[in-house]
Enzyme design. Structure first.
Site, PDB file in Angstrom:
ATOM      1  CD  GLU A 148      -3.155  -0.418   0.055  1.00  0.00           C
ATOM      2  OE1 GLU A 148      -2.757   0.041  -1.026  1.00  0.00           O
ATOM      3  OE2 GLU A 148      -4.357  -0.586   0.296  1.00  0.00           O
ATOM      4  CB  THR A 200      -5.016   6.141  -3.262  1.00  0.00           C
ATOM      5  OG1 THR A 200      -5.969   5.204  -3.742  1.00  0.00           O
ATOM      6  CG2 THR A 200      -5.156   6.264  -1.762  1.00  0.00           C
TER       7      THR A 200
HETATM    8  N1  HSE Z   1      -8.465   5.072   3.453  1.00  0.00           N
HETATM    9  C1  HSE Z   1      -7.853   5.187   2.161  1.00  0.00           C
HETATM   10  C2  HSE Z   1      -8.208   6.543   1.586  1.00  0.00           C
HETATM   11  C3  HSE Z   1      -8.380   4.092   1.288  1.00  0.00           C
HETATM   12  O1  HSE Z   1      -9.395   6.882   1.599  1.00  0.00           O
HETATM   13  O2  HSE Z   1      -7.317   7.263   1.144  1.00  0.00           O
HETATM   14  C4  HSE Z   1      -7.857   4.115  -0.096  1.00  0.00           C
HETATM   15  O3  HSE Z   1      -8.421   3.013  -0.789  1.00  0.00           O
END
Ligand code: HSE
Length: 325
Positions: A148, A200
C-alpha cells in the site's frame, strides 16, 4: 530493504523449503475502505470482483513478477505493490530465497475498490500457505502494508485487513496493529465505477489537515453508530450512520454525478453509501437483493444520461477474504 537478507544465498531445498514446482493460487478480493465515515479505519471485503494470483517458491533471489493482464504494472518488485509486500515477507524468511508471482488482475487500478490491496494481500496469503502458514493474519497485514505504501505513499490497512480477514474490519490502530473483526448482518453491495481514474495519493493530498471540533463530534458519533449498528444488526442505525462530514465534501467534487447517485439510490431504498475508498467508485448498501438491483438501475440511468462509461458490480460482503483456488 535489507540487502543482506535480500541476497541470502542457500537454496530453498538445502533449508527445507523446497521450490519443487509447488504453487498456490488464490482469489484476492476487492474491498470497500472507509465505509463512508470511517476514514482509514473501516473496510469490508466484496465477493466480487477478485484478482487471481499464483505463487511459487523460487531458487532465484528476490521476487519475479509475471503480469498476465493488460494493466502494464511495473515488474521491478520494489516498485510493484505485490513485489513490495513479498519482499517484506522475505525479510522475515531467512530459509527462502525468493518467490515467483503470476498476477492476473481483474480489479482495475485506481478504481477505488482496493485494487492495490488485492495485489498486496493475495500474494502474501498465497506465499504463507506455501510456507506452512507460519505467519499470523496480523503479520500478513503488516507485510501487505508495504505494498500500500508503494501505491499511495502511506501505509493504511482499511483495504488490506478486510481482504485478509474477510467481512467487515475495524482497524483501531496500525502502529501497533489492532484489527477487530466485526460481525455484520447480511448486506448487499452495489458499486458503480465511473470510468475515470482517481489516484489514492492525489485524493489524499487534497484533504484538509485540520478538522472543526463540531465536525469531529459528528463524525465520531457516526463511526460509533455504524459499528454499533453492524454489531446489533440494526439496519436503521447503519443507514443513519452512513454520513461523512469530513472527507466526502472534499473528495466528492472529483466524481461526476456523485450527489445524484447518492440521493437517487437512497430513494430507491438503499440504506446509504458513499465514496468507495478514495473513489471514483461509489458503493451503496442494501438490505436485500431486490433493492440492490433497483439501486444498480439508478446508477446505470444516471451515467447513461451523463454519457460517462461505467461499470457496476452487484455483490455481497465476502466473509472469507483471500481464498484458495
Ligand atoms: N483510506 C484510504 C483513503 C483508502 O481513503 O485514502 C484508499 O483506498
Amino acid at each position: 530493504m535489507n540487502l543482506i537478507k535480500k541476497y541470502y544465498s542457500p537454496t530453498n531445498s538445502q533449508l527445507g523449503v523446497g521450490g519443487g514446482g509447488k504453487s498456490v493460487s488464490v482469489l484476492s478480493p476487492a474491498t470497500v475502505a472507509n465505509v463512508v465515515c470511517g476514514f482509514d479505519i473501516l473496510g469490508f471485503a466484496l465477493s466480487n470482483p477478485n484478482d487471481e494470483v499464483t505463487i511459487s517458491i523460487s531458487d532465484e533471489v528476490g521476487v519475479q513478477i509475471i503480469n498476465q493482464d493488460d494493466f502494464n504494472l511495473p515488474t521491478d518488485p520494489e516498485k510493484n505493490v505485490s513485489g513490495a509486500a513479498l519482499l517484506a515477507m522475505l525479510e522475515e524468511c531467512p530459509d527462502v530465497k525468493g518467490f515467483t508471482l503470476i498476477s492476473k488482475k481483474h480489479i482495475k487500478p485506481g478504481s477505488g475498490i482496493g485494487s492495490s490491496a488485492a495485489s498486496a494481500a493475495g500474494p502474501v496469503v498465497a506465499a504463507n500457505y506455501l510456507l506452512g502458514n507460519r505467519f499470523s493474519k496480523e503479520d500478513l497485514v503488516r507485510f501487505a502494508m508495504f505494498g500500500e505504501k508503494v501505491a499511495s505513499g502511506v501505509k493504511h490497512a482499511d483495504n488490506i485487513a478486510p481482504a485478509i480477514y474477510g467481512g467487515v474490519t475495524l482497524i483501531r490502530s496500525i502502529f501497533p496493529l489492532d484489527i477487530i473483526a466485526i460481525d455484520a448482518p447480511e448486506l448487499y453491495v452495489t458499486v458503480v465505477h465511473p470510468q475515470i481514474e482517481v489516484r489514492t495519493a492525489d485524493a489524499r493530498m487534497i484533504l484538509k489537515q485540520n478538522v472543526l471540533l463540531k465536525n469531529a463530534i459528528k463524525q465520531w458519533g457516526n463511526i460509533a453508530g455504524l459499528v454499533a449498528g453492524l454489531i446489533k444488526h440494526d439496519y436503521d442505525l447503519i443507514g443513519r450512520s452512513l454520513e461523512d462530514v469530513i472527507i466526502e465534501p472534499v473528495r466528492s467534487i472529483l466524481i461526476p454525478g456523485f450527489n445524484e447517485v447518492k440521493s437517487r439510490c437512497k430513494e430507491a431504498g438503499a440504506l446509504g453509501g458513499g465514496i468507495s475508498g478514495s473513489g471514483p467508485s461509489i458503493f451503496m448498501l442494501s438490505k436485500d437483493e431486490e433493492t440492490a438491483k433497483s439501486v444498480e438501475k439508478e446508477m446505470i440511468s444516471i451515467y447513461e444520461r451523463i454519457g460517462l462509461d461505467y461499470q457496476t458490480h452487484l455483490t455481497t460482503i465476502n466473509q472469507e477474504g483471500v481464498r484458495l483456488l
